[in-house]
Design an enzyme around this catalytic site. Structure first.
Site, short mmCIF file in Angstrom:
data_model
loop_
_atom_site.label_atom_id
_atom_site.label_comp_id
_atom_site.label_asym_id
_atom_site.label_seq_id
_atom_site.Cartn_x
_atom_site.Cartn_y
_atom_site.Cartn_z
N HIS A 38 -62.70 44.36 -4.67
CA HIS A 38 -62.33 42.94 -4.69
C HIS A 38 -63.52 42.13 -5.19
O HIS A 38 -64.65 42.36 -4.73
CB HIS A 38 -61.91 42.50 -3.28
CG HIS A 38 -61.47 41.07 -3.22
ND1 HIS A 38 -60.28 40.64 -3.77
CD2 HIS A 38 -62.07 39.97 -2.69
CE1 HIS A 38 -60.17 39.34 -3.57
NE2 HIS A 38 -61.24 38.91 -2.92
N ASP B 58 -55.76 48.62 3.61
CA ASP B 58 -54.84 48.76 4.76
C ASP B 58 -53.62 47.90 4.44
O ASP B 58 -53.47 47.40 3.32
CB ASP B 58 -55.55 48.38 6.08
CG ASP B 58 -55.90 46.90 6.15
OD1 ASP B 58 -56.59 46.53 7.12
OD2 ASP B 58 -55.50 46.13 5.26
#
Ligand code: GRF
Length: 201
Positions: free
Chosen positions: A106, A138
């Site tokens: 990210h 997740d």
């Protein structure tokens, strides 16, 4: 280690992994590239590297869960040790997350600025330092346990593009280094702590 890399765009992070895996000593190789859409440079990069690729488009499936299950099945065909999201713009569901360890990257210092516009949001906030994060995926949006981070300065006059390019230069190296260490050293996850090392895997 066998890597399946998921992309949705230009694939420069994928390219960095393809380049690194040309060296046997890296300890990992890209065995397939998956995408959620056709006609992206990331798939052309896979083609040029001779890596098999597959596309699973959400609109081609009667439900999100059907897409999730189809994607997990395509990934499973390549028996990955690790799945790497490199600019993959979909949230993965339980079929994929429960079957594989998924690493994501990210372009911000999580937990700051999660989501699809992390660079724009950091710039708009006026931070002087941002960066990139390599984490485990997740069920949330950029909420998984963090594996590695690196800071990147925001310079006067930066716009979203110049800042994202500077971040991506750092991000590509951080992703290649982190994935390589996980492949060679193994890893363990305890709660939100990811430790690299032999007892992992
Ligand atoms: C990367 O910065 C990634 O973190 C973000 O989108 C960018 C993808 O770039 N989600 P690329 O497709 O790897 O060039």
């Amino acid at each position: 280690a066998r890597l399946v890399v998921l992309v949705s765009g230009s694939g420069t992070n994928l390219q960095a992994l393809l380049d690194a895996s040309a060296d046997e000593a890296y300890g990992a190789r890209v065995v397939a590239v998956g995408a959620d859409r056709d006609g992206i440079e990331g798939l052309a990069r896979a083609e040029r590297a001779g890596a098999p690729s597959f596309v699973e488009r959400l609109p081609d499936h009667e439900s999100r869960d059907a897409w999730d299950r189809a994607l997990a099945a395509r990934i499973a065909e390549h028996r990955p040790d690790l799945v790497v999201c490199a600019g993959f713009m979909k949230i993965l569901g339980a079929p994929t997350l429960t079957a594989f360890t998924v690493v994501n990257t990210h372009p911000a210092l999580l937990p700051s600025f999660p989501g699809a516009h992390g660079v724009r949001d950091a710039l708009a906030y006026g931070v002087r330092v941002t960066g990139c994060t390599v984490m485990l995926a997740d069920a949330g949006v950029d909420t998984g346990p963090i594996v590695a981070q690196e800071a990147v300065p925001v310079l006067d006059g930066d716009d979203e593009e110049t800042l994202h390019e500077r971040i991506k230069t750092v991000e590509r190296n951080l992703l290649v280094e982190t994935v390589g260490r996980m492949a060679r050293e193994g890893w363990t996850v305890t709660g939100r702590t990811v430790r690299l090392g032999r007892s992992g895997g």
